[in-house]
Design a protein around this motif. Structure first.
Motif, short mmCIF file in Angstrom:
data_model
loop_
_atom_site.label_atom_id
_atom_site.label_comp_id
_atom_site.label_asym_id
_atom_site.label_seq_id
_atom_site.Cartn_x
_atom_site.Cartn_y
_atom_site.Cartn_z
N TYR A 1 6.67 -19.94 -6.33
CA TYR A 1 7.26 -19.28 -5.17
C TYR A 1 7.15 -20.17 -3.94
O TYR A 1 8.13 -20.34 -3.20
CB TYR A 1 6.58 -17.93 -4.93
CG TYR A 1 7.02 -17.26 -3.66
CD1 TYR A 1 8.25 -16.62 -3.58
CD2 TYR A 1 6.21 -17.29 -2.53
CE1 TYR A 1 8.67 -16.02 -2.41
CE2 TYR A 1 6.62 -16.69 -1.36
CZ TYR A 1 7.84 -16.06 -1.29
OH TYR A 1 8.25 -15.48 -0.12
N GLN A 2 5.99 -20.74 -3.71
CA GLN A 2 5.81 -21.59 -2.53
C GLN A 2 6.69 -22.82 -2.59
O GLN A 2 7.29 -23.23 -1.59
CB GLN A 2 4.34 -21.98 -2.36
CG GLN A 2 3.48 -20.83 -1.92
CD GLN A 2 2.06 -21.25 -1.64
OE1 GLN A 2 1.66 -22.37 -1.91
NE2 GLN A 2 1.27 -20.34 -1.09
N GLN B 1 2.72 -17.93 -8.05
CA GLN B 1 2.57 -18.17 -6.61
C GLN B 1 2.92 -19.60 -6.25
O GLN B 1 3.57 -19.86 -5.24
CB GLN B 1 1.15 -17.83 -6.16
CG GLN B 1 0.86 -16.35 -6.15
CD GLN B 1 -0.61 -16.05 -5.91
OE1 GLN B 1 -1.49 -16.71 -6.47
NE2 GLN B 1 -0.88 -15.05 -5.07
N ARG C 1 9.54 -23.14 -4.23
CA ARG C 1 10.94 -22.71 -4.00
C ARG C 1 11.19 -22.44 -2.53
O ARG C 1 12.24 -22.77 -2.00
CB ARG C 1 11.24 -21.44 -4.83
CG ARG C 1 11.71 -21.73 -6.24
CD ARG C 1 12.35 -20.51 -6.89
NE ARG C 1 11.59 -19.28 -6.75
CZ ARG C 1 10.67 -18.84 -7.62
NH1 ARG C 1 10.40 -19.53 -8.71
NH2 ARG C 1 10.03 -17.71 -7.42
N ARG C 2 10.21 -21.82 -1.86
CA ARG C 2 10.36 -21.48 -0.45
C ARG C 2 10.69 -22.72 0.37
O ARG C 2 11.47 -22.66 1.33
CB ARG C 2 9.07 -20.86 0.08
CG ARG C 2 9.16 -20.49 1.56
CD ARG C 2 7.90 -19.98 2.21
NE ARG C 2 7.02 -19.29 1.30
CZ ARG C 2 5.70 -19.17 1.49
NH1 ARG C 2 5.13 -19.72 2.53
NH2 ARG C 2 4.95 -18.53 0.64
N TYR C 3 10.12 -23.84 0.02
CA TYR C 3 10.35 -25.07 0.77
C TYR C 3 11.45 -25.94 0.14
O TYR C 3 11.73 -27.02 0.64
CB TYR C 3 9.05 -25.87 0.90
CG TYR C 3 8.01 -25.12 1.69
CD1 TYR C 3 8.18 -24.86 3.05
CD2 TYR C 3 6.85 -24.65 1.08
CE1 TYR C 3 7.23 -24.16 3.78
CE2 TYR C 3 5.90 -23.96 1.79
CZ TYR C 3 6.10 -23.71 3.14
OH TYR C 3 5.16 -23.03 3.86
#
Length: 172
Positions: A18-19, A15, A21-23
């Motif tokens: 993922y966060q 998680q 990478r999202r930003y």
């Protein structure tokens, strides 16, 4: 079938990755995971501490103030209490109002400067601290019993280093 993570394992490393990478950030996901889990553990511990002290008719703040007074041989000024507890004078005033109503402390003029006040731990306050000590310290020990003495030493070192990093959250 995958097993659900336990509350102390949330968020997961995946998680965090993922966060990040999202930003589109270049940040160590494990470092973020440690910080986020520490904050979550701190929140859970804060809630548990309030439940714990409510058994004795106290809050964590009221207990800390009584313990600080006891450590100072039963007498301190409100400004000294605020400084040693790391809170505002207004917070200390609120804590003192309740403790004084319960007869656990009293405020009196300072012997050195009659314009200022000192806070004194009453006999009732000292008795309350003695009465709660066995259960309080027993529960503290039970909380850390899963750790060996060596692990506690390492934990204290790590915790000290993390605490020294806290200003990273508040500095401009």
């Amino acid at each position: 079938m995958a097993q659900e993570p336990r509350p102390e394992e949330i968020p997961t490393l995946d998680q965090a990755r993922y966060q990040i990478r999202r930003y589109g950030l270049d940040v160590d996901p494990q470092a973020v995971l440690v910080a986020v889990r520490l904050m979550a553990a701190g929140a859970r511990l804060g809630q548990a501490v309030e439940v714990h002290f409510s058994r004795f008719g106290l809050s964590a703040g009221r207990y800390r103030l009584l313990a600080d007074l006891e450590d100072a041989d039963g007498e301190k000024s409100p400004s000294q209490l605020a400084a040693s507890l790391g809170v505002s004078r207004a917070t200390v005033t609120g804590l003192l109002d309740g403790l004084e109503r319960d007869g656990l402390v009293l405020r009196r003029p300072s012997a050195e400067d009659g314009r200022s006040a000192v806070v004194v731990l009453t006999a009732r306050g000292a008795r309350k601290m003695r009465e709660l000590a066995p259960e309080h310290f027993g529960r503290l020990q039970a909380m850390v019993d899963p750790l060996s003495a060596e692990e506690r030493t390492v934990f204290l070192d790590l915790l000290g280093r993390l605490v020294r990093g806290i200003p990273a959250l508040t500095q401009d």
